[in-house]
Design an enzyme around this catalytic site. Structure first.
Site, PDB file in Angstrom:
ATOM      1  CB  ALA A   1       0.272  68.318 -19.553  1.00 55.28           C
TER       2      ALA A   1
ATOM      3  N   GLY B   1       4.838  69.382 -17.140  1.00 54.82           N
ATOM      4  CA  GLY B   1       4.085  70.541 -16.646  1.00 54.82           C
ATOM      5  C   GLY B   1       4.193  70.724 -15.138  1.00 54.82           C
TER       6      GLY B   1
ATOM      7  CD  GLU C   1       6.660  72.951 -18.842  1.00 57.47           C
ATOM      8  OE1 GLU C   1       5.730  72.115 -18.873  1.00 57.47           O
ATOM      9  OE2 GLU C   1       7.022  73.595 -19.844  1.00 57.47           O
TER      10      GLU C   1
ATOM     11  CD  GLU D   1       7.774  68.345 -21.137  1.00 58.95           C
ATOM     12  OE1 GLU D   1       8.976  68.078 -20.897  1.00 58.95           O
ATOM     13  OE2 GLU D   1       7.082  69.071 -20.398  1.00 58.95           O
TER      14      GLU D   1
HETATM   15  N1  CAA Z   1      -0.806  61.953 -17.771  1.00 57.27           N
HETATM   16  C1  CAA Z   1      -1.792  61.046 -17.643  1.00 57.27           C
HETATM   17  N2  CAA Z   1      -1.748  60.038 -16.773  1.00 57.27           N
HETATM   18  C2  CAA Z   1      -0.657  59.909 -16.015  1.00 57.27           C
HETATM   19  C3  CAA Z   1       0.419  60.804 -16.102  1.00 57.27           C
HETATM   20  C4  CAA Z   1       0.319  61.880 -17.034  1.00 57.27           C
HETATM   21  N3  CAA Z   1       1.272  62.807 -17.158  1.00 57.27           N
HETATM   22  N4  CAA Z   1       1.375  60.427 -15.232  1.00 57.27           N
HETATM   23  C5  CAA Z   1       0.909  59.330 -14.610  1.00 57.27           C
HETATM   24  N5  CAA Z   1      -0.321  59.018 -15.081  1.00 57.27           N
HETATM   25  C6  CAA Z   1      -1.177  57.900 -14.671  1.00 57.27           C
HETATM   26  C7  CAA Z   1      -0.678  56.595 -15.275  1.00 57.27           C
HETATM   27  O1  CAA Z   1      -1.131  56.460 -16.625  1.00 57.27           O
HETATM   28  C8  CAA Z   1      -1.322  55.598 -14.335  1.00 57.27           C
HETATM   29  O2  CAA Z   1      -2.683  55.456 -14.674  1.00 57.27           O
HETATM   30  P1  CAA Z   1      -3.305  53.958 -14.887  1.00 57.27           P
HETATM   31  O3  CAA Z   1      -3.189  53.340 -13.532  1.00 57.27           O
HETATM   32  O4  CAA Z   1      -4.699  54.252 -15.310  1.00 57.27           O
HETATM   33  O5  CAA Z   1      -2.449  53.285 -15.926  1.00 57.27           O
HETATM   34  C9  CAA Z   1      -1.271  56.316 -12.982  1.00 57.27           C
HETATM   35  O6  CAA Z   1      -1.106  57.700 -13.272  1.00 57.27           O
HETATM   36  C10 CAA Z   1      -0.094  55.870 -12.132  1.00 57.27           C
HETATM   37  O7  CAA Z   1       1.093  56.010 -12.906  1.00 57.27           O
HETATM   38  P2  CAA Z   1       2.149  54.811 -13.159  1.00 57.27           P
HETATM   39  O8  CAA Z   1       1.463  53.496 -13.032  1.00 57.27           O
HETATM   40  O9  CAA Z   1       2.856  55.110 -14.432  1.00 57.27           O
HETATM   41  O10 CAA Z   1       3.102  55.027 -11.894  1.00 57.27           O
HETATM   42  P3  CAA Z   1       4.647  54.649 -11.796  1.00 57.27           P
HETATM   43  O11 CAA Z   1       5.015  54.840 -10.357  1.00 57.27           O
HETATM   44  O12 CAA Z   1       4.931  53.335 -12.440  1.00 57.27           O
HETATM   45  O13 CAA Z   1       5.412  55.766 -12.676  1.00 57.27           O
HETATM   46  C11 CAA Z   1       5.851  58.006 -13.451  1.00 57.27           C
HETATM   47  C12 CAA Z   1       5.365  57.097 -12.284  1.00 57.27           C
HETATM   48  C13 CAA Z   1       7.342  57.733 -13.710  1.00 57.27           C
HETATM   49  C14 CAA Z   1       5.646  59.443 -13.010  1.00 57.27           C
HETATM   50  C15 CAA Z   1       5.038  57.672 -14.717  1.00 57.27           C
HETATM   51  O14 CAA Z   1       3.646  57.722 -14.394  1.00 57.27           O
HETATM   52  C16 CAA Z   1       5.260  58.612 -15.859  1.00 57.27           C
HETATM   53  O15 CAA Z   1       6.276  58.530 -16.532  1.00 57.27           O
HETATM   54  N6  CAA Z   1       4.308  59.559 -16.076  1.00 57.27           N
HETATM   55  C17 CAA Z   1       4.393  60.491 -17.167  1.00 57.27           C
HETATM   56  C18 CAA Z   1       5.341  61.627 -16.821  1.00 57.27           C
HETATM   57  C19 CAA Z   1       5.469  62.578 -17.989  1.00 57.27           C
HETATM   58  O16 CAA Z   1       5.909  62.221 -19.080  1.00 57.27           O
HETATM   59  N7  CAA Z   1       5.079  63.854 -17.777  1.00 57.27           N
HETATM   60  C20 CAA Z   1       5.173  64.886 -18.773  1.00 57.27           C
HETATM   61  C21 CAA Z   1       3.858  65.018 -19.496  1.00 57.27           C
HETATM   62  S1  CAA Z   1       3.988  66.052 -20.935  1.00 57.27           S
HETATM   63  C22 CAA Z   1       3.771  67.628 -20.363  1.00 57.27           C
HETATM   64  O17 CAA Z   1       3.642  67.868 -19.181  1.00 57.27           O
HETATM   65  C23 CAA Z   1       3.740  68.654 -21.466  1.00 57.27           C
HETATM   66  C24 CAA Z   1       3.867  70.061 -21.038  1.00 57.27           C
HETATM   67  O18 CAA Z   1       4.957  70.608 -20.941  1.00 57.27           O
HETATM   68  C25 CAA Z   1       2.689  70.850 -20.824  1.00 57.27           C
END
Ligand code: CAA
Length: 250
Positions: free
Chosen positions: A63, A108, A111, A131
């Protein structure tokens, strides 16, 4: 269009395409996905639905955390409900759904893959429910479906630690059915074989396999309530600010 659908015979290939955010789902993209899935559920020409992510890197990175950082409990409940609806459509539509996981499937994204009937992983795919590292919990069915697919012990370890697993480990713990390269071609081959089977029998088999779906309504409620905590605000804001969160226990 962030969620284009391409027909390959009787297989509908649905691609989530928001590559600038690793296909993380914001409100417009998730709403479009939900609408696409509703349409495919009711379309007899679509006998199998295949879900994948655009680009080389991600299936769905979760998400949208930046959007969630501004949500209060009511907003989070509506957001959780939208994700639940999309996931439940994948799980319950009376035709097979297959996830071709081509990269990150986190939060998500994991999921949505779990809500599909069958999951195939590219060698580079990574899965997880991170999360907890954001001060929240899975909100689109992960607490129920990960336990159902992989067993309670595996689900507890992955959800409580928030650690990711690579494709090999995902296969070992039963999170995916197979690793394939290229994953989309393999998923399409299986989907095409399923499309030739009796849609009536497939629909009934799926309905029977889905009996006892777990406590999804409870997850939806508690996911939303958590957004009133200081820790959720801190965890979600820290991601956008690219720093480690400081959790205080409230
Ligand atoms: N939401 C918003 N933006 C996201 C995102 C997310 N879940 N995942 C990645 N992005 C964005 C980053 O912010 C980045 O944007 P900017 O260039 O503007 O900073 C872009 O995508 C590229 O990401 P990274 O630079 O971080 O890429 P990376 O290769 O270094 O890392 C990654 C990749 C490990 C997937 C890392 O992006 C990350 O940890 N993302 C978050 C993953 C996460 O925590 N997901 C769970 C979300 S909570 C959820 O989903 C709740 C639910 O159950 C409903």
């Amino acid at each position: 269009m962030s969620v284009p659908v391409v027909r390959e015979g009787a297989v509908a290939v649905v691609t989530i395409d928001r590559q600038e955010a690793l296909n993380a789902l914001d409100v417009p993209t998730l709403t479009e996905l939900r609408d696409v899935l509703r349409g495919l559920r009711d379309d007899p020409e679509a006998r199998v639905v295949l879900l994948t992510g655009a680009g080389e890197k991600a299936f769905v990175a979760g998400a949208d955390i930046k959007y969630m950082s501004g949500l209060d409990a009511d907003g989070a409940k509506a957001w959780g409900a939208l994700g639940h609806e999309a996931a439940t459509l994948l799980e319950t539509m009376p035709k097979p759904t297959i996830a071709a996981v081509n990269g990150f499937a986190l939060g998500g994204g994991c999921e949505l893959a779990l809500a599909c009937d069958i999951r195939y992983a590219a060698p580079r795919a990574r899965f997880g429910q991170p999360e907890i590292n954001l001060g929240i919990v899975p909100g689109w069915g992960g607490t129920q479906r990960l336990a159902r697919v992989c067993g309670l012990g595996v689900a507890k370890e992955l959800i409580l630690t928030g650690r990711n697993v690579d494709a090999e480990e995902a296969l070992r713990i039963g999170l995916v059915n197979a690793i394939a390269d290229p994953v989309l071609a393999h998923a399409l081959e299986v989907a095409t074989a399923l499309a030739a089977k009796s849609p009536v029998a497939l629909g009934i088999a799926k309905r029977l396999l889905n009996l006892s779906p777990g406590a999804l309504d409870r997850e939806a409620e508690e996911f939303g309530d958590l957004f009133d905590s200081e820790d959720a605000k801190e965890g979600l804001t820290a991601f956008a600010e690219k720093r480690e969160p400081r959790f205080v226990g409230r």
